[in-house]
Motif scaffolding. Sequence first.
Motif, PDB file in Angstrom:
ATOM      1  N   VAL A 140       0.864  -1.188   0.000  1.00  0.00           N
ATOM      2  CA  VAL A 140       0.000   0.000   0.000  1.00  0.00           C
ATOM      3  C   VAL A 140       0.894   1.229   0.000  1.00  0.00           C
ATOM      4  CG1 VAL A 140      -1.753   1.276   1.290  1.00  0.00           C
ATOM      5  CG2 VAL A 140      -1.821  -1.235   1.220  1.00  0.00           C
ATOM      6  N   ARG A 141       0.833   1.998  -1.091  1.00  0.00           N
ATOM      7  CA  ARG A 141       1.709   3.162  -1.223  1.00  0.00           C
ATOM      8  C   ARG A 141       0.941   4.486  -1.171  1.00  0.00           C
ATOM      9  NH1 ARG A 141       5.000  -0.187  -0.149  1.00  0.00           N
ATOM     10  NH2 ARG A 141       6.276  -1.319  -1.613  1.00  0.00           N
ATOM     11  N   ASP A 142      -0.373   4.429  -1.249  1.00  0.00           N
ATOM     12  CA  ASP A 142      -1.167   5.659  -1.305  1.00  0.00           C
ATOM     13  C   ASP A 142      -1.848   5.980   0.018  1.00  0.00           C
ATOM     14  OD1 ASP A 142      -2.908   3.527  -1.428  1.00  0.00           O
ATOM     15  OD2 ASP A 142      -4.152   4.360  -3.036  1.00  0.00           O
ATOM     16  N   LEU A 143      -1.293   5.466   1.111  1.00  0.00           N
ATOM     17  CA  LEU A 143      -1.880   5.650   2.431  1.00  0.00           C
ATOM     18  C   LEU A 143      -0.736   5.724   3.432  1.00  0.00           C
ATOM     19  CD1 LEU A 143      -4.839   5.484   3.651  1.00  0.00           C
ATOM     20  CD2 LEU A 143      -4.297   3.116   4.199  1.00  0.00           C
ATOM     21  N   ASN A 144      -0.782   6.700   4.335  1.00  0.00           N
ATOM     22  CA  ASN A 144       0.253   6.749   5.362  1.00  0.00           C
ATOM     23  C   ASN A 144      -0.266   6.133   6.664  1.00  0.00           C
ATOM     24  OD1 ASN A 144      -1.052   8.807   6.970  1.00  0.00           O
ATOM     25  ND2 ASN A 144      -0.227  10.380   5.608  1.00  0.00           N
ATOM     26  N   ALA A 145       0.597   6.030   7.642  1.00  0.00           N
ATOM     27  CA  ALA A 145       0.248   5.344   8.895  1.00  0.00           C
ATOM     28  C   ALA A 145      -0.867   6.066   9.646  1.00  0.00           C
ATOM     29  CB  ALA A 145       1.488   5.212   9.778  1.00  0.00           C
ATOM     30  N   VAL A 146      -0.839   7.383   9.668  1.00  0.00           N
ATOM     31  CA  VAL A 146      -1.887   8.131  10.355  1.00  0.00           C
ATOM     32  C   VAL A 146      -3.229   7.885   9.675  1.00  0.00           C
ATOM     33  CG1 VAL A 146      -2.730  10.468  10.874  1.00  0.00           C
ATOM     34  CG2 VAL A 146      -0.334   9.885  11.294  1.00  0.00           C
ATOM     35  N   GLN A 147      -3.244   7.913   8.356  1.00  0.00           N
ATOM     36  CA  GLN A 147      -4.477   7.653   7.616  1.00  0.00           C
ATOM     37  C   GLN A 147      -4.980   6.235   7.890  1.00  0.00           C
ATOM     38  OE1 GLN A 147      -2.973   8.568   3.733  1.00  0.00           O
ATOM     39  NE2 GLN A 147      -3.474  10.755   3.905  1.00  0.00           N
ATOM     40  N   ALA A 148      -4.072   5.284   7.940  1.00  0.00           N
ATOM     41  CA  ALA A 148      -4.469   3.903   8.230  1.00  0.00           C
ATOM     42  C   ALA A 148      -5.090   3.796   9.618  1.00  0.00           C
ATOM     43  CB  ALA A 148      -3.264   2.972   8.107  1.00  0.00           C
ATOM     44  N   MET A 149      -4.548   4.517  10.590  1.00  0.00           N
ATOM     45  CA  MET A 149      -5.117   4.485  11.937  1.00  0.00           C
ATOM     46  C   MET A 149      -6.470   5.191  11.990  1.00  0.00           C
ATOM     47  SD  MET A 149      -3.362   2.551  13.831  1.00  0.00           S
ATOM     48  CE  MET A 149      -4.186   2.936  15.374  1.00  0.00           C
ATOM     49  N   ILE A 150      -6.659   6.228  11.185  1.00  0.00           N
ATOM     50  CA  ILE A 150      -7.973   6.860  11.102  1.00  0.00           C
ATOM     51  C   ILE A 150      -8.986   5.845  10.582  1.00  0.00           C
ATOM     52  CG2 ILE A 150      -9.350   8.602   9.883  1.00  0.00           C
ATOM     53  CD1 ILE A 150      -6.883  10.462  10.061  1.00  0.00           C
ATOM     54  N   LEU A 151      -8.609   5.115   9.530  1.00  0.00           N
ATOM     55  CA  LEU A 151      -9.495   4.072   8.999  1.00  0.00           C
ATOM     56  C   LEU A 151      -9.795   3.030  10.064  1.00  0.00           C
ATOM     57  CD1 LEU A 151      -7.960   3.477   5.459  1.00  0.00           C
ATOM     58  CD2 LEU A 151     -10.131   4.607   5.980  1.00  0.00           C
ATOM     59  N   PHE A 152      -8.763   2.598  10.771  1.00  0.00           N
ATOM     60  CA  PHE A 152      -8.937   1.579  11.809  1.00  0.00           C
ATOM     61  C   PHE A 152      -9.892   2.067  12.893  1.00  0.00           C
ATOM     62  CE2 PHE A 152      -7.658  -0.514  15.784  1.00  0.00           C
ATOM     63  CZ  PHE A 152      -7.860  -1.835  15.423  1.00  0.00           C
ATOM     64  N   ASN A 153      -9.724   3.302  13.325  1.00  0.00           N
ATOM     65  CA  ASN A 153     -10.587   3.850  14.368  1.00  0.00           C
ATOM     66  C   ASN A 153     -12.008   4.088  13.880  1.00  0.00           C
ATOM     67  OD1 ASN A 153      -8.818   3.923  16.623  1.00  0.00           O
ATOM     68  ND2 ASN A 153      -7.750   5.620  15.677  1.00  0.00           N
ATOM     69  N   LEU A 154     -12.166   4.364  12.603  1.00  0.00           N
ATOM     70  CA  LEU A 154     -13.499   4.530  12.027  1.00  0.00           C
ATOM     71  C   LEU A 154     -14.182   3.174  11.898  1.00  0.00           C
ATOM     72  CD1 LEU A 154     -15.632   6.338  10.704  1.00  0.00           C
ATOM     73  CD2 LEU A 154     -14.383   6.109   8.557  1.00  0.00           C
ATOM     74  N   GLY A 155     -13.436   2.175  11.416  1.00  0.00           N
ATOM     75  CA  GLY A 155     -13.971   0.823  11.284  1.00  0.00           C
ATOM     76  C   GLY A 155     -15.251   0.795  10.486  1.00  0.00           C
ATOM     77  N   ASP A 156     -16.252   0.087  10.997  1.00  0.00           N
ATOM     78  CA  ASP A 156     -17.516  -0.011  10.266  1.00  0.00           C
ATOM     79  C   ASP A 156     -18.535   1.031  10.728  1.00  0.00           C
ATOM     80  OD1 ASP A 156     -18.140  -1.082  12.708  1.00  0.00           O
ATOM     81  OD2 ASP A 156     -18.740  -3.044  11.947  1.00  0.00           O
ATOM     82  N   SER A 157     -18.063   2.047  11.461  1.00  0.00           N
ATOM     83  CA  SER A 157     -18.929   3.132  11.911  1.00  0.00           C
ATOM     84  C   SER A 157     -19.131   4.152  10.793  1.00  0.00           C
ATOM     85  CB  SER A 157     -18.304   3.864  13.108  1.00  0.00           C
ATOM     86  OG  SER A 157     -18.110   3.005  14.181  1.00  0.00           O
ATOM     87  N   GLN A 158     -20.097   5.007  11.004  1.00  0.00           N
ATOM     88  CA  GLN A 158     -20.295   6.158  10.134  1.00  0.00           C
ATOM     89  C   GLN A 158     -20.242   7.380  11.037  1.00  0.00           C
ATOM     90  OE1 GLN A 158     -24.118   6.586   8.169  1.00  0.00           O
ATOM     91  NE2 GLN A 158     -23.133   7.552   6.418  1.00  0.00           N
ATOM     92  N   LEU A 159     -19.251   8.241  10.817  1.00  0.00           N
ATOM     93  CA  LEU A 159     -19.027   9.392  11.688  1.00  0.00           C
ATOM     94  C   LEU A 159     -18.850  10.654  10.859  1.00  0.00           C
ATOM     95  CD1 LEU A 159     -16.312   7.876  14.066  1.00  0.00           C
ATOM     96  CD2 LEU A 159     -18.741   8.099  14.543  1.00  0.00           C
ATOM     97  N   THR A 160     -19.035  11.797  11.507  1.00  0.00           N
ATOM     98  CA  THR A 160     -18.678  13.062  10.884  1.00  0.00           C
ATOM     99  C   THR A 160     -17.194  13.309  11.141  1.00  0.00           C
ATOM    100  OG1 THR A 160     -19.130  14.396  12.835  1.00  0.00           O
ATOM    101  CG2 THR A 160     -20.986  14.015  11.316  1.00  0.00           C
ATOM    102  N   VAL A 161     -16.623  14.279  10.435  1.00  0.00           N
ATOM    103  CA  VAL A 161     -15.223  14.636  10.665  1.00  0.00           C
ATOM    104  C   VAL A 161     -15.039  15.084  12.116  1.00  0.00           C
ATOM    105  CG1 VAL A 161     -13.371  16.236  10.030  1.00  0.00           C
ATOM    106  CG2 VAL A 161     -14.773  15.199   8.255  1.00  0.00           C
TER     107      VAL A 161
END
Length: 154
Positions: free
Chosen positions: A32-53
């Motif tokens: 995966v080259r188009d995603l950094n570690a912080v972005q990956a952790m944002i995805l992980f924390n979002l998971g299957d939820s639906q949230l606002t910014v």
Amino acid sequence: MKPAYLETIALIERLHRQCMELVKTELDRLGVRDLNAVQAMILFNLGDSQLTVGELTQRGYYLGSNVSYNVKKMVENGYLHQERSPHDKRATHLQCSEKGMEICNRLDELFDRHARELANSGVDEGALGTTNDSLQRLEGFWAAARVTGVSSVA
């Protein structure tokens, strides 16, 4: 007390950097080259939820401007779906795409492996619980100090 306090602050910084390096190493291993570690952790924390910014910022303690930039990049790269709230046109709802959920699942597997290896290395759940309790008290102290001005010089 001050030396131990300063050591804790330095340790928190080092641990955060090392965790981000582990996530980055996993992303590299996955190609995966188009995603950094912080972005990956944002995805992980979002998971299957639906949230606002805003909710994501509150939940993950990310800096608001960084979240906006990172969300934009993740939408562009297909990791997040973003849509305007039907009730509040100022708010946008975020949800992981299938591509984003794949990253969540891979990180979940990584953290499962780490938990097993950590248990085998002599760090048990009780020790982590004690550490977490101390860090939560420190977090509360810092939050209160920010509000009450305890951190300012008298």
